[in-house]
Design a protein around this motif. Structure first.
Motif, PDB file in Angstrom:
ATOM      1  N   ILE A  37     -47.779  25.219 -54.078  1.00  0.00           N
ATOM      2  CA  ILE A  37     -48.847  24.105 -54.334  1.00  0.00           C
ATOM      3  C   ILE A  37     -48.526  22.376 -53.814  1.00  0.00           C
ATOM      4  O   ILE A  37     -49.426  21.866 -53.856  1.00  0.00           O
ATOM      5  CB  ILE A  37     -50.259  24.876 -55.602  1.00  0.00           C
ATOM      6  CG1 ILE A  37     -48.496  24.833 -56.570  1.00  0.00           C
ATOM      7  CG2 ILE A  37     -50.247  26.383 -55.447  1.00  0.00           C
ATOM      8  CD1 ILE A  37     -49.041  24.603 -58.231  1.00  0.00           C
ATOM      9  N   ALA A  38     -47.100  22.516 -54.566  1.00  0.00           N
ATOM     10  CA  ALA A  38     -46.963  20.511 -54.460  1.00  0.00           C
ATOM     11  C   ALA A  38     -46.735  20.382 -52.699  1.00  0.00           C
ATOM     12  O   ALA A  38     -47.061  19.445 -52.654  1.00  0.00           O
ATOM     13  CB  ALA A  38     -45.291  21.095 -54.917  1.00  0.00           C
ATOM     14  N   TYR A  39     -46.941  21.501 -51.937  1.00  0.00           N
ATOM     15  CA  TYR A  39     -46.940  20.765 -50.626  1.00  0.00           C
ATOM     16  C   TYR A  39     -48.707  20.563 -50.257  1.00  0.00           C
ATOM     17  O   TYR A  39     -48.943  20.279 -49.475  1.00  0.00           O
ATOM     18  CB  TYR A  39     -46.136  21.752 -49.458  1.00  0.00           C
ATOM     19  CG  TYR A  39     -44.823  22.280 -49.500  1.00  0.00           C
ATOM     20  CD1 TYR A  39     -43.939  20.446 -49.206  1.00  0.00           C
ATOM     21  CD2 TYR A  39     -43.965  22.867 -49.753  1.00  0.00           C
ATOM     22  CE1 TYR A  39     -42.517  20.584 -48.923  1.00  0.00           C
ATOM     23  CE2 TYR A  39     -42.911  22.117 -49.346  1.00  0.00           C
ATOM     24  CZ  TYR A  39     -41.807  21.042 -49.338  1.00  0.00           C
ATOM     25  OH  TYR A  39     -40.367  21.357 -49.387  1.00  0.00           O
ATOM     26  N   ALA A  40     -49.263  21.137 -51.096  1.00  0.00           N
ATOM     27  CA  ALA A  40     -50.375  21.287 -50.628  1.00  0.00           C
ATOM     28  C   ALA A  40     -51.693  20.224 -51.716  1.00  0.00           C
ATOM     29  O   ALA A  40     -52.522  20.256 -51.112  1.00  0.00           O
ATOM     30  CB  ALA A  40     -51.099  22.640 -50.355  1.00  0.00           C
ATOM     31  N   GLY A  41     -50.606  19.809 -52.074  1.00  0.00           N
ATOM     32  CA  GLY A  41     -51.431  18.477 -52.603  1.00  0.00           C
ATOM     33  C   GLY A  41     -51.009  18.254 -54.207  1.00  0.00           C
ATOM     34  O   GLY A  41     -51.140  17.085 -54.703  1.00  0.00           O
ATOM     35  N   GLN A 270     -51.390  18.706 -61.629  1.00  0.00           N
ATOM     36  CA  GLN A 270     -52.204  18.443 -61.238  1.00  0.00           C
ATOM     37  C   GLN A 270     -52.734  18.530 -60.346  1.00  0.00           C
ATOM     38  O   GLN A 270     -52.120  17.668 -59.247  1.00  0.00           O
ATOM     39  CB  GLN A 270     -51.900  16.575 -61.906  1.00  0.00           C
ATOM     40  CG  GLN A 270     -53.183  15.655 -61.710  1.00  0.00           C
ATOM     41  CD  GLN A 270     -53.132  14.136 -61.948  1.00  0.00           C
ATOM     42  OE1 GLN A 270     -51.399  13.874 -61.802  1.00  0.00           O
ATOM     43  NE2 GLN A 270     -54.022  13.306 -62.749  1.00  0.00           N
ATOM     44  N   PHE A 271     -54.278  18.552 -59.799  1.00  0.00           N
ATOM     45  CA  PHE A 271     -54.496  19.418 -58.689  1.00  0.00           C
ATOM     46  C   PHE A 271     -55.867  18.575 -58.251  1.00  0.00           C
ATOM     47  O   PHE A 271     -56.824  18.007 -59.208  1.00  0.00           O
ATOM     48  CB  PHE A 271     -54.379  21.118 -58.258  1.00  0.00           C
ATOM     49  CG  PHE A 271     -54.625  21.293 -59.546  1.00  0.00           C
ATOM     50  CD1 PHE A 271     -56.169  21.982 -58.795  1.00  0.00           C
ATOM     51  CD2 PHE A 271     -54.562  21.534 -61.139  1.00  0.00           C
ATOM     52  CE1 PHE A 271     -56.906  22.655 -59.799  1.00  0.00           C
ATOM     53  CE2 PHE A 271     -55.570  22.263 -61.653  1.00  0.00           C
ATOM     54  CZ  PHE A 271     -56.919  22.741 -61.112  1.00  0.00           C
ATOM     55  N   THR A 272     -56.198  18.966 -57.072  1.00  0.00           N
ATOM     56  CA  THR A 272     -57.964  18.690 -56.315  1.00  0.00           C
ATOM     57  C   THR A 272     -58.567  19.771 -56.880  1.00  0.00           C
ATOM     58  O   THR A 272     -58.954  20.481 -56.288  1.00  0.00           O
ATOM     59  CB  THR A 272     -57.950  17.714 -55.687  1.00  0.00           C
ATOM     60  OG1 THR A 272     -57.009  17.108 -54.862  1.00  0.00           O
ATOM     61  CG2 THR A 272     -59.411  17.616 -55.228  1.00  0.00           C
TER      62      THR A 272
END
Length: 309
Positions: A37-41, A270-272
């Motif tokens: 999920i970090a690589y996804a932003g 923290q994510f979109t």
């Protein structure tokens, strides 16, 4: 002196890590899931510490400061508990709710007819349901400045409760309810478990309030516990935790004891939050962290057995 030593240990410079030299084989799923999920932003931070040995098991950007939503309410509970222990009059009052206190979101008191509750009962509501109305009235009672002073006295410099709970945040308000680093949050839960926050009575009271937390939807979703009744051992598993959820924020910190080991942990993402799929991917990653934690605490402890030639 002890507080100063703890502060120095938490804030000692370290090389940033995205893996661990201790127990990494137990948390490979955690590194993969959070890394994905970090690589996804997403911005990701995690810390796991063995409570018996003190070893760091996971450290993923654990010093960065991220929004933690309702997790900062722990700091309010610590201040309230300390006042009760000190027999300060402010710890024993009966507080009123007024029409101006209305707030949406988490909690039960806004749905109840009772107009007044004792301070300790409000703290129990915060621990059990993260009650927003009870939080704001307690904050009005003890003062945000007092919570900040208590936070600083604990040596926490990257973790803070910034404001009241608000339905809408304008340009003059703090952008987040609370922020924190997972290194400090895992330390805080470890210190609570060791009865080191203020004093043993204060620590145990805070743990008692948090042990009623009904939100097991994040990391703790993997533990198989009853969300409404898990204060005691269940299949040799004991959990005390606090969660924080907001738009684009999911965070959890806690202490977990199993049949063989115990850990303090904290994870923040923290994510979109622009789709249900984005949110579900974060929740799935947090559950993977929980699976690894559960497996670790139920492994037998390895004792140092002397070798004989």
């Amino acid at each position: 002196m002890r507080a100063r030593e703890r502060w120095e240990r938490i804030h000692a410079p370290r090389v940033p890590r995205h893996s661990s030299t201790e127990g990494a084989e137990n948390f490979s799923g955690t590194f993969r899931a959070l890394g994905k999920i970090a690589y996804a932003g997403s911005r990701v931070s995690a810390s796991v510490v063995d409570l018996n040995s003190g070893k760091t098991l996971v450290a993923i950007d654990d010093r960065i400061v991220l929004p933690t939503a309702s997790i900062g309410k722990i700091l309010l509970l610590i201040e309230v508990s300390a006042r009760i222990t000190a027999r300060d009059a402010s710890g024993f009052g009966i507080l009123d709710k007024t029409a101006g206190d209305s707030i949406a979101g988490a909690g039960l008191w806004q749905q109840l007819q009772v107009p007044t509750l004792p301070v300790a009962d409000l703290a129990a509501l915060v621990g059990a349901t993260s009650d927003n109305l009870a939080t704001n009235i307690l904050l009005r009672h003890v003062g945000l400045h007092a919570v900040r002073a208590r936070t600083e006295s604990l040596g926490l410099v990257r973790t803070a409760l910034l404001d009241l709970v608000r339905d809408d945040r304008g340009p003059d308000e703090a952008p987040q309810l609370s922020v924190g680093s997972t290194a400090e949050l895992s330390w805080l839960f470890g210190a609570l478990a060791r009865n080191e926050i203020v004093d043993p009575v204060t620590s145990q009271r805070v743990l008692g309030w948090l042990s009623q937390n009904s939100d097991l939807s994040l990391v703790a979703s993997a533990f198989g516990l009853d969300p409404l009744s898990h204060r005691g051992l269940d299949h040799d598993t004991l959990l005390v935790n606090k969660t924080g959820s907001d738009s684009g924020v999911r965070s959890e910190a806690g202490a977990l004891r199993g049949s063989g080991r115990a850990v303090a942990y904290a994870v923040s993402v923290q994510f979109t939050d622009d789709s249900l799929g984005s949110r579900m991917r974060v929740l799935e990653a947090l559950r993977v962290v929980g699976v690894d934690l559960l497996e670790y605490v139920h492994q037998p402890r390895r004792e140092n057995v002397p070798r004989h030639s």
